[in-house]
Write an enzyme that holds these catalytic residues in place. Structure first.
Site, short mmCIF file in Angstrom:
data_model
loop_
_atom_site.label_atom_id
_atom_site.label_comp_id
_atom_site.label_asym_id
_atom_site.label_seq_id
_atom_site.Cartn_x
_atom_site.Cartn_y
_atom_site.Cartn_z
N GLY A 254 0.74 -1.18 -0.20
CA GLY A 254 -0.17 -0.26 -0.06
C GLY A 254 0.80 1.54 -0.23
O GLY A 254 2.25 0.48 -0.61
N SER A 255 0.03 1.98 0.53
CA SER A 255 1.38 3.23 0.60
C SER A 255 1.72 3.96 1.54
O SER A 255 2.96 3.03 2.93
CB SER A 255 0.09 4.31 0.45
OG SER A 255 -0.53 4.70 2.14
N THR A 256 3.14 4.09 1.13
CA THR A 256 4.62 4.59 2.21
C THR A 256 4.58 4.83 3.39
O THR A 256 4.45 4.71 4.37
CB THR A 256 5.55 5.83 1.09
OG1 THR A 256 5.72 4.85 0.27
CG2 THR A 256 6.75 5.63 2.13
N GLU A 257 3.60 5.92 3.50
CA GLU A 257 3.38 6.58 4.55
C GLU A 257 2.22 5.99 6.03
O GLU A 257 2.77 5.46 6.55
CB GLU A 257 1.95 7.41 4.58
CG GLU A 257 1.07 8.42 4.81
CD GLU A 257 -0.51 9.01 5.07
OE1 GLU A 257 -0.84 8.91 3.88
OE2 GLU A 257 -1.57 9.57 5.78
N GLY A 259 2.79 2.22 5.78
CA GLY A 259 3.84 1.97 5.42
C GLY A 259 4.34 2.03 6.83
O GLY A 259 4.77 1.08 7.69
N GLU A 276 5.53 -3.30 0.53
CA GLU A 276 5.58 -3.40 -0.92
C GLU A 276 4.99 -1.69 -1.43
O GLU A 276 3.52 -1.85 -1.00
CB GLU A 276 4.83 -4.83 -1.26
CG GLU A 276 5.82 -4.35 -2.64
CD GLU A 276 4.57 -3.80 -4.06
OE1 GLU A 276 5.23 -2.65 -4.40
OE2 GLU A 276 4.11 -4.72 -5.33
N CYS A 310 1.35 0.08 -8.89
CA CYS A 310 2.87 0.55 -7.23
C CYS A 310 4.15 0.46 -9.03
O CYS A 310 4.94 1.17 -8.36
CB CYS A 310 3.26 -0.48 -7.11
SG CYS A 310 3.31 -1.74 -7.54
N GLU A 407 4.12 9.73 -5.83
CA GLU A 407 3.29 8.84 -6.40
C GLU A 407 2.10 9.29 -6.62
O GLU A 407 1.58 9.97 -5.60
CB GLU A 407 3.01 7.74 -5.28
CG GLU A 407 2.55 6.87 -6.78
CD GLU A 407 2.50 5.06 -5.57
OE1 GLU A 407 2.26 4.98 -4.35
OE2 GLU A 407 2.91 3.78 -6.33
P1 NAI Z 1 -3.79 3.01 1.92
O1 NAI Z 1 -2.17 2.63 2.22
O2 NAI Z 1 -4.85 3.90 3.22
O3 NAI Z 1 -4.66 1.54 2.19
C1 NAI Z 1 -3.47 0.35 1.95
C2 NAI Z 1 -4.49 -1.54 2.54
O4 NAI Z 1 -3.84 -0.63 4.43
C3 NAI Z 1 -6.02 -0.85 2.53
O5 NAI Z 1 -6.22 -2.46 3.33
C4 NAI Z 1 -6.40 -0.11 3.83
O6 NAI Z 1 -7.13 -0.33 4.57
C5 NAI Z 1 -4.39 -0.32 4.85
N1 NAI Z 1 -4.31 0.44 6.01
C6 NAI Z 1 -5.00 2.30 5.50
N2 NAI Z 1 -4.25 2.07 6.54
C7 NAI Z 1 -3.36 1.40 8.16
C8 NAI Z 1 -3.39 1.75 8.80
N3 NAI Z 1 -3.42 2.70 9.91
N4 NAI Z 1 -2.94 0.99 9.73
C9 NAI Z 1 -3.65 -0.52 9.02
N5 NAI Z 1 -3.54 -1.17 7.37
C10 NAI Z 1 -3.86 0.43 6.83
O7 NAI Z 1 -3.65 2.98 0.62
P2 NAI Z 1 -4.85 4.14 0.27
O8 NAI Z 1 -5.12 5.11 0.90
O9 NAI Z 1 -6.05 3.35 -0.03
O10 NAI Z 1 -4.05 4.33 -1.44
C11 NAI Z 1 -3.41 6.25 -1.70
C12 NAI Z 1 -2.20 6.09 -1.93
O11 NAI Z 1 -1.77 4.93 -1.68
C13 NAI Z 1 -2.66 5.83 -3.20
O12 NAI Z 1 -2.31 6.93 -4.45
C14 NAI Z 1 -1.04 5.08 -3.86
O13 NAI Z 1 -0.15 5.86 -4.31
C15 NAI Z 1 -0.78 4.20 -2.41
N6 NAI Z 1 -1.03 2.83 -3.20
C16 NAI Z 1 0.35 2.16 -3.10
C17 NAI Z 1 -0.42 0.81 -3.81
C18 NAI Z 1 1.11 0.34 -4.07
O14 NAI Z 1 0.56 -1.04 -4.99
N7 NAI Z 1 2.12 -0.12 -3.92
C19 NAI Z 1 -1.08 0.61 -3.63
C20 NAI Z 1 -2.67 1.75 -3.17
C21 NAI Z 1 -2.51 2.66 -2.44
#
Ligand code: NAI
Ligand code: MG
Length: 516
Positions: A254-257, A259, A276, A310, A407
């Protein structure tokens, strides 16, 4: 079932399979300990079709008490019962059976994925489902091949020494919405091959195929508690998984933030973490590149999956001599891309996953305009309620602009030019980002390619291609793109601990006498 499902399907002009409808109709619960259970706090999540903005299903929202239940079930399944007693060969057979079951269910999984995420059904079937099933088969192969080494040790005396690879234990897996089923399979495959038990949390935007996958896993006979699936929000269910004291490892995409938040939450019990994260992957076009191949390859390199990948090639670094020609060629192709409903067989790019995501991408487009980049094409919404955005190309992008640094995760290509052929200089331009997930080099000169490859700080490098891979080719990032590598041997070993063993073959010398 919400009546708005019919409204959505009418707009798509698509008849879904009866099995898909039956599945959507059922009451969606959490998969814990081999059965479906209601969330303890009763929360729900509305599932939205991004192509029509219609509400198509409601799923359960797990919270911390459900995470506790799922972890207890996974712990029990890891320590006792059928799973730890099973050989690698028996685990492999289960993974292959699941892959076959997914193949047989492809139409339903595909329709669910396209409704939930928006991507074209043809892509869902050919990529997400087919590649995902192959990945499970590949990972099944590793279940019988995980082993340590036998070795000799230098200590005085006579020893038999070896290492063992053991499953890491109970793992939490948190995945995003851009490839919902494929990410789920990419996560569960290696964990199960290694002998772990798991709790999978799909993204709140796209929970449907993970739930279907849970049902298929029960059908093929995974023992209770080995695979637990919790639909839920990140801030509640995800955060509780990351912090849980009885989880041995967390795997996140997911997002670096987020992560960074996972790393902080994992510090309590120092659970293992693999990440990742984001990317800002360069596609480097050298002056000797085959221009037609560049144009044909770069367009899917950025616009595949509406740029929500990604590894999307979001920065095109092109040599001055080719810049104008290539920019025009890409723009012409970008304009020709058919954007629309994923159920229309002519569609090449579907909507963005959510209103939030489209707004995020549009705010980047605005910032590109504000900072003086030249909008060549795109940046428009389609009429209607869906979250569509046309393929967007910016030229004259400078390395300091926000669109070149952050990104975007949408269908936006940023083109910058470079002069000269000094490969150190070109590598510095390519590496000028906090990320390091992927890069592609476009050249016909084999020596240029080989010289540039080691200079790039990137987990993957492609030459004359972008976005290619297979289950044996590891993915993962340098720098802030993550920790660890998934797929291949490295990907399975992420789910193992290495135990060193030394056995004395003779009575050791008396330590006290040695000192005397
Ligand atoms: P996100 O990182 O918030 O979501 C990804 C997963 O993390 C989801 O299952 C979400 O429920 C979970 N999550 C969110 N906050 C969490 C926390 N505090 N503790 C544990 N799990 C948590 O990504 P989001 O907000 O949907 O997208 C934002 C940006 O992130 C996108 O614009 C993109 O830049 C990046 N992203 C990168 C991905 C990749 O494949 N590397 C995939 C999705 C988003
Ligand atoms: Mg988020």
């Amino acid at each position: 079932m919400p009546e708005s499902l019919d409204t959505a399907l009418a707009q798509h002009a698509y008849r879904i399979d009866e099995r898909t409808r039956t599945f959507l109709d059922r009451q969606h619960q959490l998969l814990i300990g081999g059965g479906w259970v209601a969330p303890r706090e009763g929360g729900t999540i509305d599932v939205i079709d991004p192509a029509t903005a219609q509400h198509i299903a409601t799923v359960a929202a797990a919270t911390a008490p459900d995470v506790d239940d799922a972890v207890a079930a996974a712990r029990k399944a890891f320590e006792r019962g059928a799973w730890p007693a099973m050989s690698g060969g028996a685990r492999a057979k289960l993974l292959w059976a699941l892959a076959d079951r997914i193949g047989a269910d492809a139409q339903v999984l595909g329709e669910l994925e396209t409704l939930d995420n928006g991507k074209p059904l043809a892509d869902t079937l050919a990529i997400d489902i087919k590649v995902g099933a192959e990945l499970l088969r590949y990972m099944g192969g590793w279940a019988t091949k995980l082993k340590g080494d036998s070795t000799q040790i230098g200590d005085p005396g006579d020893f038999q020494a070896y290492s063992l690879r053991e499953p890491i234990g109970v793992v939490g897996q948190i995945i995003p919405w851009n490839f919902p089923l494929l990410m789920a399979l990419l996560k569960i495959g290696p964990a199960l091959a290694a002998g772990c038990t798991l709790i999978l949390k799909p993204a709140e935007q796209t929970p449907l195929t993970a739930l279907r996958l849970g049902a298929l896993a029960l059908e093929v006979g995974f023992p209770p508690g080995v695979i637990n699936i919790l639909t839920g929000y990140g801030e509640t269910a995800g955060a509780a998984l990351a912090a849980h004291p009885d989880i041995d490892k967390i795997a996140f995409t997911g997002s670096t933030e987020v992560g960074r938040r996972i790393v902080a939450a994992a510090a309590g019990n120092l659970k293992r973490v693999s990440l990742e994260l984001g990317g800002k992957s360069p596609m480097i076009v050298m002056p000797d590149a085959d221009v037609d191949a560049v144009i044909a390859g770069v367009v899917p390199g950025i616009f595949f999956n509406a740029g929500q990948s990604c590894m999307a090639g979001s920065r095109l670094l092109v040599h001055d001599s080719l810049a104008q020609h290539i920019t025009q060629g890409i723009a012409a192709r970008a304009r020709a891309i058919r954007v629309g409903s994923g159920f229309d067989p002519r569609t090449q790019v579907g909507p963005l996953v959510s209103q939030t995501q489209r707004e995020r991408v549009q705010s980047y487009i605005q910032s590109g305009l504000d900072e003086g980049a030249r909008l060549v094409t795109g940046g428009e919404r389609l009429p209607g309620d869906g979250f569509f955005l046309t393929p967007t190309v910016f030229a004259d992008v400078h390395a300091t602009m926000k669109i070149a640094r952050e990104e975007i995760f949408g269908p936006v290509l940023c083109i910058s030019r470079f002069a000269g052929t000094d490969l150190d200089h070109i590598a510095r331009l390519a590496n000028d980002t906090p990320y390091g997930l992927a890069a592609s080099i476009w050249t016909q000169n084999i020596s240029t390619a080989h010289t540039l490859i080691p200079k790039l700080k990137s987990g993957q490098v492609w030459v004359n291609a972008h976005h290619v891979g297979g289950p044996d080719l590891p993915i993962g990032g340098y720098k802030q793109s993550g920790w660890g590598r998934e797929l291949g041997r490295a990907g399975v070993e992420l789910y193992t601990e290495l135990k060193a063993v030394a056995i004395a073959l003779k009575k050791p010398a008396d330590w006290l006498q040695l000192k005397g």
